[in-house]
Design an enzyme around this catalytic site. Structure first.
Site, PDB file in Angstrom:
ATOM      1  CB  CYS A 189      -2.995   0.578   8.479  1.00 45.72           C
ATOM      2  SG  CYS A 189      -1.586   0.329   7.408  1.00 45.72           S
TER       3      CYS A 189
ATOM      4  CG  HIS B  81      -2.171  -0.592   1.239  1.00 47.07           C
ATOM      5  ND1 HIS B  81      -2.729  -1.172   2.354  1.00 47.07           N
ATOM      6  CD2 HIS B  81      -3.073  -0.753   0.235  1.00 47.07           C
ATOM      7  CE1 HIS B  81      -3.916  -1.671   2.035  1.00 47.07           C
ATOM      8  NE2 HIS B  81      -4.146  -1.437   0.762  1.00 47.07           N
TER       9      HIS B  81
END
Ligand code: ARG
Length: 290
Positions: A284, A174
């Site tokens: 996150c 990511h």
């Protein structure tokens, strides 16, 4: 000599953060190299680490809201992946992994109850996991989760120039594992609360997580960026949240913490080691509602 140390005022921008309590957090499947399907997670420790993050945000002037966790959705704690919210407009998510797809509806329900319309992307898009507003641009990762087609969709939705960045290392699957935004003048308007000038958008990143072309793009856009080592990146040091002054950061990213301090930022170490077992860290776990 680090000019930024003495010349740049570091002004905190109060944020509104959405998180999800890790009551049902676990590692049941493996969809990134950090995950072991049989990994033991200490749920009580994860809970305490998460509470510490919430407390740190609040103590530094941020608002924290929470989405109710759902049994059977162990990755739902990673709130960043559920959306990108800019100027109150919510671009929702469509997950790559089937295991995570139901999370989109859960967050959508929360946003709707909070009074937001939610746009459901047609393309695979994992929210702030791969999308980072940085001044006039939206930085957008691809390679493992969010697709190039989603970058086009998000640009069309927000009308913000969206810069595609190719991720090449599966450990940094990511964008928010390889890069974070230190200053985002775009988010809080042109000037600070007191009218003080805001620094230009700046970032910290790990160059080797990106293709050579994308590295060049980042070098051109952010010549003054903080460059992280692989060690600091592997310690989840780039999975950080900055309010422009305080940087909530993994304590093991010692080199990066040092660099940030020299630039006049105030690192706030918060250890989310249990979440690293799922490939996640501070950023996150944090959805910023802009
Ligand atoms: N286990 C999750 C996944 O692989 C971790 C997500 C981490 N979130 C993030 N924004 N990087 O999808």
């Amino acid at each position: 000599m680090p000019t930024s140390l003495s010349t740049t005022p570091r002004v905190a921008r109060p944020g509104r953060y959405l998180l999800c309590e890790p009551r049902h957090f676990a590692v049941h499947y493996a969809i990134n190299p950090w995950m072991r399907a049989d990994a033991q997670v200490d749920t009580a420790l994860a809970g305490r680490q998460w509470e510490t993050l919430v407390r740190a945000y609040r103590e530094h002037g941020h608002t924290v809201e929470t989405v109710p966790p759902v049994a059977g959705l162990p990755d739902m704690v990673f709130a960043a992946n559920s959306a990108l919210v800019l100027a109150g407009r919510v671009f929702g998510s469509r997950f790559h992994a089937p295991e995570r797809r139901p999370e989109s509806t859960e967050y959508e329900t929360w946003f709707k109850a909070a009074g937001y319309d939610v746009y459901r992307p047609e393309e695979l898009c994992e929210g702030e996991g791969d999308l980072a507003p940085a001044g006039p641009f939206l930085l957008a990762g691809t390679g493992f989760r969010t697709t190039r087609a989603a970058h086009a969709e998000v640009q069309e939705f927000f009308g913000v120039p969206t810069i595609g960045l190719q991720l090449v290392d599966p450990y940094f699957y990511h964008l928010d594992t390889a890069l974070f935004v230190l200053d985002d003048p775009g988010a809080g308007g042109a000037g600070g609360e007191d009218g003080a000038p805001r620094p230009a958008a700046n970032i910290a990143y790990y160059p080797q997580a990106f293709s050579s072309g994308s590295r060049e793009v980042l070098r051109r856009l952010f010549p003054d960026a903080v460059i992280a080592t692989r060690e600091d990146a592997m310690a989840f040091g780039l999975n950080s949240v900055s309010d422009g002054r305080h940087v909530f950061i993994a304590p093991a990213a010692v080199g990066l913490i040092d660099q940030l301090t020299h630039r006049g930022y105030v690192p706030v170490p918060v250890d989310l080691s249990e979440f690293h077992k799922a490939g996640g860290g501070i950023k996150c776990c944090t959805q910023e509602i802009r």
